[in-house]
Enzyme design. Structure first.
Site, PDB file in Angstrom:
ATOM      1  N   GLY A 186     -96.766  54.049 -37.874  1.00  0.00           N
ATOM      2  CA  GLY A 186     -95.882  55.175 -37.649  1.00  0.00           C
ATOM      3  C   GLY A 186     -94.448  54.789 -37.382  1.00  0.00           C
ATOM      4  N   ASP A 187     -93.539  55.184 -38.282  1.00  0.00           N
ATOM      5  CA  ASP A 187     -92.083  55.108 -38.068  1.00  0.00           C
ATOM      6  C   ASP A 187     -91.516  53.695 -38.003  1.00  0.00           C
ATOM      7  OD1 ASP A 187     -92.316  57.869 -37.871  1.00  0.00           O
ATOM      8  OD2 ASP A 187     -92.427  57.837 -35.686  1.00  0.00           O
ATOM      9  N   CYS A 191    -107.017  61.159 -43.122  1.00  0.00           N
ATOM     10  CA  CYS A 191    -106.260  61.890 -44.134  1.00  0.00           C
ATOM     11  C   CYS A 191    -106.120  63.364 -43.737  1.00  0.00           C
ATOM     12  CB  CYS A 191    -106.947  61.772 -45.496  1.00  0.00           C
ATOM     13  SG  CYS A 191    -106.068  62.657 -46.805  1.00  0.00           S
ATOM     14  N   LYS A 196    -109.296  53.681 -40.731  1.00  0.00           N
ATOM     15  CA  LYS A 196    -107.971  54.195 -40.403  1.00  0.00           C
ATOM     16  C   LYS A 196    -108.131  55.605 -39.853  1.00  0.00           C
ATOM     17  CE  LYS A 196    -103.245  54.362 -42.141  1.00  0.00           C
ATOM     18  NZ  LYS A 196    -102.808  55.754 -42.052  1.00  0.00           N
TER      19      LYS A 196
END
Length: 603
Positions: free
Chosen positions: A444-445, A341, A380
């Site tokens: 991601g993306d 985070c 994560k």
């Protein structure tokens, strides 16, 4: 008191049953019992049917429901014990909350593991905390603790995340308190406060010191009846490699998303094809303090067949104890620990991506958590804290040995936040270095089925891909991946998805005025992301990329044009189509207003 006695604040018991005599407090009740006066000032019913009309039980909101006119005759109000939504699980127990407030919850599994790892010391603390005992409840006095950086402002930081949100899930759970019960004026810290840990880095070892309240100094023989310990079984402890393994391979995983990744949104994504869902990130210190708003983030719906919760903490003891408590109180399939985070409030407390600079702290947290419970522990992470100083590839082999069952790598550094494209080459490098027993997921993306196919084809060692902002902008991406097509979804089909969210939201937050406005708030937060979608039929180049900033355009009909607007006033118009007119003086500013492109704050 006179304000609370106003007719707009009708007694919940009377509202649910329609019977004035149903309130156990009678004249001593702090709420109004004037049913006729409440009906006279109540806003007009909204268009549509009660979201609880198809449930087996009557509407739990009774007279306060904004769809009262659609209630069937004879069952227009519910019993005083009617459930808000019987399909929801992990409802926070008031009894557990009181024990946490009083520091009377013990954690034998976590403490035993911490002691075995040498992370739990029983030496006297260098920090003395004055304690007042009143009515068998311990209230900690204000005190300052000097942390490793020499600052003395840690006392009030535990609640800063709470203060940053205008509306929280607390709107749901606070109603579980009886009308005559109020939380203590001061909530004590958890048994071992995060702020009382000092790391002696100059000595090369972590020296853990704790402040233990008087209620926890008693021996096993002196333990009182109301001192509760999580249940323990007599079975042998499982080795981490013997734990239940979750097969993430090729499963569509909806990332935990702050603010927007609430239970109604996850239900929408489940309908559209998501396989794995995870709750919003919850702070361990807040969970251990019994904060209802934080426990609300752990709610699970019965349709979430593969569900995990995500937690965040800075030290092994708080994480291990939170894990033990969650495992006992909640129904879930895995627990994810956030070590990526980027939010300042989290990083400044030593949690989230700050852990990437402290690999031994990471090791302690993972070993303590995985050794405390039998549920799989996943983590994560980001590629690194600072740009250009990637380090996950050097830790990936150890992470599995520490006890993690899977690891998700977000292909950006903390410093990078959400700018630039994710570094998938580095994710591939980590996946190839990982041991065969450690599944690696990339994040991601991902914004189309072609993106999904490309990532999977380029690195067969990758177990799956996590979908975050792509799911916020177009939740039907899960359908596109499963059906391997670009869905040129119409404005009417998109409106049906929005209607589903509203229905799920009213079931979760309530069909009374408060529930309607809470649903509207989170609905508007979501619309601040969905406006970025460009219909496939209008694109010159297919598919759309997540980092595109499209100019204003006209859709193929008025509704499609309205949905493409980046104006909050137009989002409010859409909400009024489904939830009625907004209250007088209503305004809305999205939580991630300037960051809707670059920061979905999904850790």
């Amino acid at each position: 008191m006179q304000q609370k006695k106003s007719v707009s604040n009708i007694c919940p018991a009377v509202a649910k049953t329609g019977d004035v005599s149903s309130c156990p407090y009678n004249d001593k009740c702090r709420f109004s019992h004037d049913v006729e006066a409440f009906k006279a000032q109540k806003p007009d019913d909204l268009v549509g049917e009660c979201p609880f009309s198809r449930a087996e039980e009557p509407c739990p909101y009774g007279l306060t429901c904004r769809f009262l006119g659609t209630h069937q005759e004879g069952v227009s109000v519910g019993s005083i014990h009617a459930s808000r939504n019987s399909s929801e699980m992990n409802v926070f127990s008031k009894d557990v909350q009181k024990l946490l407030w009083k520091n009377k919850m013990r954690f034998p599994k976590a403490d035993a593991k911490l002691k075995a790892l040498g992370l739990l010391k029983h030496a006297n603390s260098k920090v003395k905390i004055p304690v007042d005992k009143e009515d068998d409840q311990i209230v900690l006095k204000n005190y300052d603790v000097v942390n490793g950086n020499g600052s003395t402002d840690l006392t009030d930081k535990d609640t800063e995340l709470e203060k940053s949100a205008t509306i929280t899930e607390n709107d749901v759970v606070d109603e579980t308190l009886e009308s005559n019960e109020l939380p203590p004026l001061k909530k004590p810290k958890c048994v071992v406060s995060e702020s009382c840990f000092i790391e002696a880095e100059d000595a090369g070892v972590m020296v853990v010191e704790k402040v233990v309240s008087e209620s926890c100094k008693q021996t096993e023989a002196d333990t009182t009846d109301d001192l509760v310990t999580p249940e323990t079984d007599g079975s042998l402890k499982l080795h981490p490699r013997e734990k239940k393994i979750i097969d993430f391979r090729d499963k569509l995983y909806l990332a935990p998303l702050t603010t927007v990744g609430n239970l109604p949104f996850r239900r929408v994504c489940k309908v559209l094809g998501a396989d794995v869902t995870c709750g919003e990130m919850a702070m361990c210190t807040n969970l251990l303090q019994g904060q209802a708003s934080e426990w609300a983030l752990l709610r699970r719906h019965s349709t979430e067949d593969l569900f995990g919760v995500q937690i965040c903490g800075a030290f092994p003891d708080t994480v291990a104890r939170a894990v033990e408590l969650i495992d006992k109180e909640c129904s879930l399939d895995f627990i994810d620990i956030n070590m990526g985070c980027p939010i300042d409030l989290v990083v400044n407390k030593g949690a989230g991506s700050a852990l990437l600079m402290k690999p031994m702290r990471m090791k302690g947290i993972i070993e303590a958590a995985s050794g405390t419970v039998d549920k799989p522990i996943t983590i994560k992470v980001r590629t690194a804290f600072f740009e250009g100083k990637n380090r996950i590839d050097s830790l990936i082999a150890d992470i599995g040995n520490w006890g993690a069952s899977a690891v998700t790598i977000h292909g950006r550094s903390r410093q990078q936040r959400y700018s630039k494209l994710a570094d998938w080459d580095y994710i591939y490098q980590c996946a190839r270095k990982a041991p065969d027993t450690l599944p690696v997921l990339g994040n991601g993306d991902i914004f189309s089925y072609l993106d999904w196919n490309k990532r999977k084809a380029e690195c067969p060692e990758l177990s799956s891909c996590m979908i975050a902002r792509g799911g916020l902008v177009k939740p039907w991406i899960f359908t596109e991946i499963k059906e391997q097509r670009h869905w040129d979804i119409s404005s009417g089909e998109r409106l049906d998805i929005l209607k589903n969210f509203v229905r799920f939201g009213l079931q979760h937050w309530g069909s009374d005025t408060k529930g309607v406005e809470t649903t509207r708030h989170f609905f508007l937060e979501w619309l601040s992301h969905t406006c970025r979608y460009i219909p496939v039929g209008l694109l010159d180049i297919v598919p759309q990329r997540l980092n595109w900033r499209p100019p204003s355009y006209y859709g193929r009909d008025d509704l499609e044009t309205l949905m493409a607007s980046d104006s909050a006033a137009d989002w409010i118009r859409i909400s009024e189509m489904l939830l009625g007119k907004v209250p007088d003086g209503f305004t809305f500013a999205p939580k991630h207003k300037s960051n809707s492109y670059d920061r979905a704050e999904n850790g």
